[in-house]
Each structure stands twice: as structure tokens, then as C-alpha cells.
Design a protein around this motif. Structure first.
Motif, PDB file in Angstrom:
ATOM      1  N   UNK A 112       8.100   9.806  -6.813  1.00 41.98           N
ATOM      2  CA  UNK A 112       8.132   8.494  -6.447  1.00 41.98           C
ATOM      3  C   UNK A 112       6.722   8.049  -5.983  1.00 41.98           C
ATOM      4  N   UNK A 113       5.939   6.867  -6.603  1.00 46.52           N
ATOM      5  CA  UNK A 113       4.633   6.681  -5.919  1.00 46.52           C
ATOM      6  C   UNK A 113       4.727   6.543  -4.472  1.00 46.52           C
ATOM      7  N   UNK A 114       5.414   5.877  -3.882  1.00 51.52           N
ATOM      8  CA  UNK A 114       5.316   5.796  -2.522  1.00 51.52           C
ATOM      9  C   UNK A 114       5.609   7.073  -1.781  1.00 51.52           C
ATOM     10  N   UNK A 115       6.594   8.045  -2.365  1.00 45.22           N
ATOM     11  CA  UNK A 115       6.974   8.927  -1.462  1.00 45.22           C
ATOM     12  C   UNK A 115       5.438   9.873  -1.767  1.00 45.22           C
ATOM     13  N   UNK A 116       5.003   9.803  -2.800  1.00 46.65           N
ATOM     14  CA  UNK A 116       3.739  10.607  -3.128  1.00 46.65           C
ATOM     15  C   UNK A 116       2.489  10.499  -2.063  1.00 46.65           C
ATOM     16  N   UNK A 117       2.440   9.069  -1.613  1.00 49.16           N
ATOM     17  CA  UNK A 117       1.663   8.992  -0.397  1.00 49.16           C
ATOM     18  C   UNK A 117       1.825   9.764   0.801  1.00 49.16           C
ATOM     19  N   UNK A 118       3.077  10.071   1.200  1.00 52.60           N
ATOM     20  CA  UNK A 118       3.179  11.082   2.053  1.00 52.60           C
ATOM     21  C   UNK A 118       2.627  12.379   1.653  1.00 52.60           C
ATOM     22  N   UNK A 119       3.215  12.573   0.604  1.00 50.50           N
ATOM     23  CA  UNK A 119       3.178  13.872   0.320  1.00 50.50           C
ATOM     24  C   UNK A 119       1.678  14.322  -0.162  1.00 50.50           C
ATOM     25  N   UNK A 120       0.956  13.495  -0.528  1.00 51.12           N
ATOM     26  CA  UNK A 120      -0.543  13.656  -0.699  1.00 51.12           C
ATOM     27  C   UNK A 120      -1.173  13.875   0.594  1.00 51.12           C
ATOM     28  N   UNK A 121      -0.455  13.243   1.566  1.00 52.93           N
ATOM     29  CA  UNK A 121      -1.019  13.454   2.917  1.00 52.93           C
ATOM     30  C   UNK A 121      -0.513  14.743   3.990  1.00 52.93           C
ATOM     31  N   UNK A 135       0.714   2.621   0.726  1.00 56.34           N
ATOM     32  CA  UNK A 135       2.063   2.276   0.091  1.00 56.34           C
ATOM     33  C   UNK A 135       2.057   0.834  -0.511  1.00 56.34           C
ATOM     34  N   UNK A 136       1.476  -0.068   0.197  1.00 53.00           N
ATOM     35  CA  UNK A 136       1.242  -1.523  -0.434  1.00 53.00           C
ATOM     36  C   UNK A 136       0.511  -1.466  -1.853  1.00 53.00           C
ATOM     37  N   UNK A 137      -0.787  -0.516  -1.577  1.00 52.89           N
ATOM     38  CA  UNK A 137      -1.521  -0.266  -2.922  1.00 52.89           C
ATOM     39  C   UNK A 137      -0.756  -0.057  -4.088  1.00 52.89           C
ATOM     40  N   UNK A 138       0.375   1.033  -4.084  1.00 53.72           N
ATOM     41  CA  UNK A 138       1.004   1.609  -4.743  1.00 53.72           C
ATOM     42  C   UNK A 138       2.307   0.648  -5.285  1.00 53.72           C
TER      43      UNK A 138
END
Length: 186
Positions: free
Chosen positions: A43-52, A181-184
Motif C-alpha cells: 500500500x502506498x501509505x504503508x510504504x512511507x513507513x516501510x521505506x523509512x 502520506x498526503x503526497x501519496x
């Protein structure tokens, strides 16, 4: 409100319930919602956390470290209470199955999203607030649905639950996560 949830957002709630059950927690808190989000790293929003660097396994380790797993039985055993002995004593006095709850159709009736056993909600007040805030985040961003990212924004906006602590303790800047997240979502 749940009719506005996307399939992915509904899956987060279902997964949060499964996470709570697996950890033998008798409730669904913000930490379970976070684990539900991280369960789908695609999920693109979950990916924000995973990428961090905050993935499901890392978050789960922190949740278990802070809350433990095994539920009430494990906690009671740690102070010397043997639940099997208690059950035997109660059943000897009141009959077999005395602690099993009401018989019959209660279990088969459909429950709402917030309903747990006995008509109580398994969601903590902070988790309920998070889900309400996810709706506000969706409206603020002009969406006609609630996606996984809106739930994550709700977690960040709630800010006091264990999920927010897990995110902050992992060294992530909450404002930067929010912007990403807002950007995604855009």
C-alpha cells in the motif's frame, strides 16, 4: 462511516482485529491499527513507513516489548493465579460450562464493526477516535472515501496512542510522515 472505507482500509480493520487476537489482547488499539496498516507493505501509505525503516516486524517487536502478548492468562499466571484451577473450582460449584457465556444465538447475530462480545466494543477509545479522525482527514483532503492513508493520518493526528509512540520512537518525524502520506494520497 465504514461504507466509505476502501477495500484496503477495511482490510486494515480486519487485520487489526487479527493482530489483537494473535497477540491475545482483548481489545483493538491504535497499535493494532498500525500493525494492520503495515501488514500490506505494498500500500502506498504503508510504504512511507516501510521505506523509512518501520515495517510490520519491527513495529510488532516494539508492541510486544511494551505490552507483551499472551493476554490476561499469562499476566495472572505471572502472579500465581492458575486459571485452570479457578475454572475447575467454578465448574465444580456451578456446573460444567458455567464460565462459557450465554448459549445460543448471541454468537450468530451480526455485529457492527465496533461491536465485540457482549455488545461491548473491542476498540479502545483512542482507536475509535483514530477511525473518526480518518474520516476527517479524508474530508479535509477532498476524498469521497477513506483509504489506508487516511487511517494512518488519523493515527498521526490522534498522536497519543501507542501507534504514534511506536512511530516516534522509531525516530520518524511525524510531520514528515504526514507530508509523505498526503503526497501519496494526492
Amino acid at each position: 462511516m465504514f461504507e466509505r472505507f476502501t477495500v484496503g482500509a477495511r482490510q486494515v480493520v480486519v487485520q487489526a482485529k487479527a493482530e489483537a487476537a494473535e497477540l491475545k489482547h482483548g481489545y483493538i488499539g491504535t497499535e493494532h491499527l498500525l500493525l494492520g496498516i503495515l501488514a500490506d507493505p505494498q500500500d502506498p501509505s504503508a510504504a512511507v513507513l516501510v521505506e523509512a525503516g518501520l515495517d510490520h516486524d519491527a513495529a510488532r517487536v516494539v508492541v510486544v516489548r511494551l505490552l507483551g502478548s499472551g493476554g490476561d492468562a499469562q499476566a495472572l499466571a505471572a502472579i500465581g493465579v492458575d486459571l485452570d484451577a479457578v475454572r475447575e473450582a467454578v465448574e465444580a460449584e456451578f456446573g460444567e460450562g458455567a464460565l462459557d457465556g450465554p448459549a445460543g444465538g448471541d454468537q450468530s447475530r451480526r455485529r457492527g464493526w465496533f461491536k465485540g462480545g457482549g455488545g461491548r466494543s473491542p476498540f479502545t477509545d483512542r482507536a475509535k477516535k483514530t477511525l473518526a479522525l480518518s474520516l476527517r482527514e479524508a474530508i479535509r483532503l477532498g476524498a469521497d472515501h477513506i483509504a489506508v492513508g487516511h487511517i494512518l493520518l488519523g493515527l498521526l493526528r490522534e498522536g497519543d496512542g501507542l501507534a504514534a509512540r511506536v512511530i516516534a520512537d522509531h525516530g520518524l518525524d511525524v510531520k514528515a510522515v504526514r507530508r509523505a502520506v498526503e503526497a501519496r494520497l494526492a
